[in-house]
Design a protein around this motif. Structure first.
Motif, PDB file in Angstrom:
ATOM      1  N   TRP A 104      41.372  42.353  50.115  1.00 16.99           N
ATOM      2  CA  TRP A 104      40.679  42.082  48.370  1.00 16.99           C
ATOM      3  C   TRP A 104      41.947  40.539  48.336  1.00 16.99           C
ATOM      4  O   TRP A 104      40.471  40.115  47.535  1.00 16.99           O
ATOM      5  N   LEU A 117      43.592  46.792  53.949  1.00 18.58           N
ATOM      6  CA  LEU A 117      42.661  46.749  52.828  1.00 18.58           C
ATOM      7  C   LEU A 117      43.126  45.771  51.630  1.00 18.58           C
ATOM      8  O   LEU A 117      42.183  45.183  51.355  1.00 18.58           O
ATOM      9  N   ALA A 164      38.719  43.875  42.857  1.00 17.84           N
ATOM     10  CA  ALA A 164      37.435  45.259  43.447  1.00 17.84           C
ATOM     11  C   ALA A 164      37.028  46.285  42.570  1.00 17.84           C
ATOM     12  O   ALA A 164      38.043  46.310  41.794  1.00 17.84           O
ATOM     13  N   TYR A 187      33.591  48.894  46.050  1.00 17.89           N
ATOM     14  CA  TYR A 187      34.068  49.758  47.161  1.00 17.89           C
ATOM     15  C   TYR A 187      34.394  51.612  46.976  1.00 17.89           C
ATOM     16  O   TYR A 187      33.738  51.878  46.069  1.00 17.89           O
ATOM     17  N   GLY A 231      32.699  48.092  51.341  1.00 13.40           N
ATOM     18  CA  GLY A 231      33.901  49.747  52.403  1.00 13.40           C
ATOM     19  C   GLY A 231      34.051  50.706  51.805  1.00 13.40           C
ATOM     20  O   GLY A 231      34.058  50.723  50.344  1.00 13.40           O
ATOM     21  N   ILE A 232      34.920  52.124  52.800  1.00 12.01           N
ATOM     22  CA  ILE A 232      34.870  53.120  52.337  1.00 12.01           C
ATOM     23  C   ILE A 232      36.435  53.548  51.923  1.00 12.01           C
ATOM     24  O   ILE A 232      37.416  53.845  53.852  1.00 12.01           O
ATOM     25  N   SER A 236      27.898  49.982  50.464  1.00  9.63           N
ATOM     26  CA  SER A 236      29.425  49.212  49.658  1.00  9.63           C
ATOM     27  C   SER A 236      30.197  48.494  51.119  1.00  9.63           C
ATOM     28  O   SER A 236      30.007  48.234  52.109  1.00  9.63           O
ATOM     29  N   VAL A 282      36.607  50.287  42.660  1.00 11.40           N
ATOM     30  CA  VAL A 282      36.509  51.536  43.307  1.00 11.40           C
ATOM     31  C   VAL A 282      35.814  52.569  42.638  1.00 11.40           C
ATOM     32  O   VAL A 282      36.465  52.945  41.715  1.00 11.40           O
TER      33      VAL A 282
END
Ligand code: UDP
Length: 486
Positions: free
Chosen positions: A483, A479, A114, A136, A210-211, A208, A116
């Motif tokens: 991933w 989360l 991921a 993310y 995810g936040i 995206s 971020v």
């Protein structure tokens, strides 16, 4: 070996939160199975000296990658643009560097699970999408502010004027009614050079995978629910939201920028002084990593504090060099000459009940000291969460970024702060300082008592959120699982 790549924006407050996220991932997953890679932007201006902080964090599991310096086109540097403008310009131009850095990580046989990024780094979402890496966001302010960010493209569509011309209360899902003048400054004016970048950031946010938000559900239940219910992105899907906070730094980090931090001196100076003060008696005044006041404003604060009769610990910096009401420090500041900045005789008259320190105080340690009973803050989100974790009620005195918005949320929604009322140009009178400090600190003040109780409740809720089965831990597990499956 698996890797997570983190891409913070350059300001230290954002970097530190990103690093805390990295550490949290490592404590949850075995450090032998995963490494954290943090991309560090080298801006052509100095936001802060983060070198010593980065050196103290670097390890085999947390690897920093310094991206090459960005040079801005001359027009961007000829005048003194707002720091948001500079950040947006730099991060947009950084895309080729981000791409090269990711390629070199992949070439070393890491599988990037991921990526971020900070909200300001949203141009990088297109880079990672092309490389098939899930992108993310880590949102370093609260959920109500996230609701506003997600709703911004809708505001842009349904209102055809600049917000600054409205003089109204805005209805934003997930937020209390927000006076248009309390919206973050760059969003108030469509002609502001970074307005379009902010709208673009918001559009990318919604695209995206995810936040991740530095908040916890019980702190901002309405915002979390209304975002998850899809109300903030009416014309498309809302990405999954993970409230994993409060993520704060337990130990004060050094702000080593020359003169900005007086070595370890201020740490022992503040804590030793606090040791000799009665429990809950001291109001702490501190305004983030960038906050500055004019000389006139410093004098008003001093007079207000003196007249309140309360004990205080106050962090003072030099006024900004420019006279245009700037409240942000992008340059290295020299240590202030307190005698010449503060009213004549103020330091002498208040020496038995007040401590003024130059530039920087160990905020987390101060807030957690038994002698501290209240906090006058600029409403930076890290400061807010640090106060929440310490159970300390606040007076909200916003200066820049999204802090006016945060003031509304803290006062009207969460109810853990009293507002510092300012005039149109942001000036606060000594009488207002005296009034708010008195309300905050007097044990027989109704206003103060009500936020004191709420602040203690939220401290308990924050602990609960971070406990084994708490909402923030459950969100983090969710989360990390997503991933693992990517
Ligand atoms: N801080 C500190 N001492 C100071 C000023 C700030 O330790 O004298 C720390 C504070 O604890 C917080 C951070 O700097 O962790 C400021 O972050 P925040 O989000 O509150 O504001 P920003 O500086 O990003 O505006």
């Amino acid at each position: 070996m698996e890797a997570i790549v983190l891409y913070p924006s350059p300001a230290i407050g954002h970097l530190v939160t990103m690093v805390e996220l990295g550490k949290l991932i490592l404590t949850t997953r075995s450090p032998n199975s995963i490494s954290i890679h943090i991309l560090i932007t080298t801006p052509p201006y100095r936001v802060d000296d983060t070198a010593s902080y980065i050196a103290s964090i670097s390890s085999d599991s947390i690897i920093f990658h310094h991206l090459p310096a960005i040079s801005l086109p001359p027009c961007a540097t000829s005048s003194v643009p707002a720091h948001e403008t500079l950040i947006c310009d730099v991060l947009r131009l950084n895309n080729p560097n981000v791409h090269n850095s990711l390629r070199s990580i992949i070439d070393k046989n890491y599988k990037i699970q991921a990526f971020v990024m900070d909200i300001f780094c949203s141009p990088a979402l297109s880079v990672v999408t092309k490389l098939n890496i899930p992108g993310y966001f880590l949102f370093t302010s609260g959920a109500a502010c996230l609701a506003c960010a997600l709703y911004l493209p809708t505001i842009h569509k349904i209102i055809d004027k600049s917000i600054k011309d409205l003089n109204t209360l805005l209805t934003i899902p997930g937020s209390p009614p927000i006076p248009s003048s309390d919206m973050p400054k760059p969003l108030r004016d469509r002609n502001n050079i970074v307005y379009d970048s902010f709208v673009e950031n918001s559009i990318e946010l919604a695209k995206s995978a995810g936040i991740i938000v530095n908040t916890f559900e019980r702190l901002e239940p309405r915002a979390v629910k209304e975002i998850s219910d899809g109300l903030c992105v009416p014309d498309g899907p809302t990405p999954p939201v993970y409230c994993i906070g409060p993520l704060i730094v337990a130990v004060a980090y050094n702000k080593r920028a020359a003169g900005m931090h007086s070595g370890g001196d201020n740490v022992s100076k503040c804590l030793t002084w606090l040791d000799s003060q009665p429990r809950g008696s001291v109001v702490f005044l501190c305004f983030g990593s960038l906050g500055l006041f004019s000389k006139e404003q410093l004098k008003e604060i001093a007079l207000g504090l003196e007249r309140s009769g309360h004990r205080f610990l106050w962090v003072v910096r030099n006024p900004p060099n420019s006279q245009n009401g700037q409240t942000v420090d992008l340059k290295v500041q020299a240590g202030p000459d307190l005698e010449s900045l503060l009213p004549d005789g103020f330091l002498g008259r208040t020496k038995d009940r007040g401590l003024v320190v130059k530039m920087w105080a160990p905020q987390v340690a101060v807030l957690n000291h038994d002698s501290v009973g209240g906090f006058v803050t600029h409403c930076g989100w890290n400061s807010v969460l640090e106060a929440v974790c310490a159970g300390v009620p606040m007076v909200a005195w916003p200066l820049y970024a999204e802090q006016r918005f945060n003031r509304v949320v803290l006062v009207e929604e969460i109810k853990i702060a009293l507002p510092m009322d300012d005039s149109k140009d942001g000036f606060v009178s000594a009488a207002e300082v005296e009034k708010r400090v008195t309300e905050l600190m007097n044990s027989d003040s109704m206003e103060g008592n009500s936020i004191r109780v709420r602040a203690k409740d939220m401290q308990i809720e924050a602990r609960a959120a971070l406990s084994e089965s708490g909402t923030s831990r459950v969100a983090l597990t969710r989360l990390l699982k997503s991933w693992n499956q990517s």
